[in-house]
Design an enzyme around this catalytic site. Structure first.
Site, mmCIF file in Angstrom:
data_model
loop_
_atom_site.group_PDB
_atom_site.id
_atom_site.type_symbol
_atom_site.label_atom_id
_atom_site.label_comp_id
_atom_site.label_asym_id
_atom_site.label_seq_id
_atom_site.Cartn_x
_atom_site.Cartn_y
_atom_site.Cartn_z
ATOM 1 N N THR A 12 16.433 -5.323 -45.580
ATOM 2 C CA THR A 12 16.783 -3.915 -45.749
ATOM 3 C C THR A 12 18.075 -3.587 -45.024
ATOM 4 O OG1 THR A 12 14.443 -3.360 -45.937
ATOM 5 C CG2 THR A 12 15.928 -1.539 -45.460
ATOM 6 N N TYR A 37 7.513 -13.706 -41.801
ATOM 7 C CA TYR A 37 7.711 -12.804 -42.937
ATOM 8 C C TYR A 37 7.505 -13.585 -44.228
ATOM 9 C CZ TYR A 37 10.299 -9.416 -45.908
ATOM 10 O OH TYR A 37 10.683 -8.527 -46.875
ATOM 11 N N LYS A 75 4.494 -10.350 -41.203
ATOM 12 C CA LYS A 75 4.714 -9.315 -42.206
ATOM 13 C C LYS A 75 4.356 -9.942 -43.542
ATOM 14 C CE LYS A 75 8.372 -6.657 -44.491
ATOM 15 N NZ LYS A 75 9.840 -6.392 -44.584
ATOM 16 N N VAL A 125 5.412 -2.931 -41.849
ATOM 17 C CA VAL A 125 6.857 -3.034 -41.660
ATOM 18 C C VAL A 125 7.460 -2.308 -42.845
ATOM 19 C CG1 VAL A 125 8.848 -4.542 -41.393
ATOM 20 C CG2 VAL A 125 6.631 -5.237 -40.463
#
EC number: 4.3.3.7
Length: 294
Positions: free
Chosen positions: A46, A134, A162, A204
């Site tokens: 992001t 992740y 995550k 998250v």
């Protein structure tokens, strides 16, 4: 290390020349801390990590640590599909004082499960920082299987994951089979409440840039036993969550922040800004949400 319930994957503000806008970054950090973010992930996807150089990332890590002043944990996105490069960036991140790191599953080169295990284990051995894994098969092209995550959870400084597989069955197995102190976070905003219900600790989030306090209220209502209200919160917030991903992330959330008066600039190629129709649709969703909140 307690990362809290709402971990915001922070966008990277850019100026008109497409360079990191540090004054805008400071403003964004203050805004996020005041609006429901328990910790911040810096230079994740992001944050447009694919278009940031390592030097830019380290500069951003250092600046964020200085602005935050220990108020919330700062998690540095140091993962890549190059184990050696990830180790080097992790060491640099640790030197500037971040509180943890996030390691994305290696993308594009499609390692096997044993390769995934060795990749994360090797990076973990190079740092004393707590690590959040992740798993995002939609971007990495490889899904980290439950058994691999469980093995990794037994490494002392791998403390969280995550999970962006959207597989609630797999998440339930991970929660059941890992140590109690290992934390599972939803990697999808719209699954924050369902993941909490099966034993996850939070999310998250991208949407927390816009509805962080609302999301905190939703999770607190559930934790306090008001499941019906939490469900209503979820349904009310869902259109905003969906709007954040109607276009390639982070184009929509950056546009939404700019609409709200939190200036973060545009995106770097290959991302492109929203067109007029997309911007209008986003504005309508935000206006509807604001009206409902009154």
């Amino acid at each position: 290390m307690n990362f809290g319930q709402i971990v915001t994957a922070m966008v990277t503000p850019f100026d008109e020349q497409g360079e990191i806008d540090f004054p805008a970054t400071s403003n964004l950090i203050e805004y996020l801390i005041a609006n429901g973010s328990d910790s911040l992930v810096i230079a994740g996807t992001t944050g447009e990590s694919p278009t940031l150089t390592d030097d830019e990332k380290v500069e951003l890590f250092k600046y964020t640590v200085e602005v935050v002043q220990g108020r919330v944990p700062v998690i540095a996105g140091t993962g890549s599909n190059n184990t050696k490069a990830s180790i080097e960036l992790t060491m640099r991140a640790e030197e500037v004082g971040v509180n943890g790191i996030m390691l994305v599953s290696p993308y594009y080169n499609k390692p096997c499960q044993e390769g995934l295990y060795e990749h994360f284990k090797t990076i973990a051995a190079s740092t004393s920082l707590p690590i959040m894994l992740y798993n995002i098969p939609g971007r990495s092209a490889v899904n980290m299987e439950v058994e691999t995550t469980v093995r990794l959870a037994n490494i002392s400084n791998i403390v969280a994951i995550k999970e962006a597989s959207a597989d609630l069955d797999a998440m339930a197995k991970i929660i059941e089979q890992t140590p109690d102190e290992f934390s599972l976070y939803s990697g999808d905003d719209s699954l924050a409440l369902p993941v909490l219900a099966i034993g996850g600790v939070g999310v998250v989030s991208v949407s927390s840039h816009i509805i962080g306090n609302n999301m905190q209220t939703m999770l607190e209502n559930f934790t306090n036993g008001d499941v019906q209200q939490a469900a209503r919160d979820h349904r009310r917030l869902l259109p905003v969550m969906k709007a954040m991903f109607a276009t390639p992330n982070p184009t929509a959330v950056k546009a939404a922040l700019n609409i709200k008066g939190v200036d973060v600039g545009g995106v770097r190629l290959p991302m492109i800004p929203l067109n007029e129709e997309q911007l209008h649709e986003l504005q309508e969703v935000l206006l509807t949400h604001d009206r409902m909140a009154i």
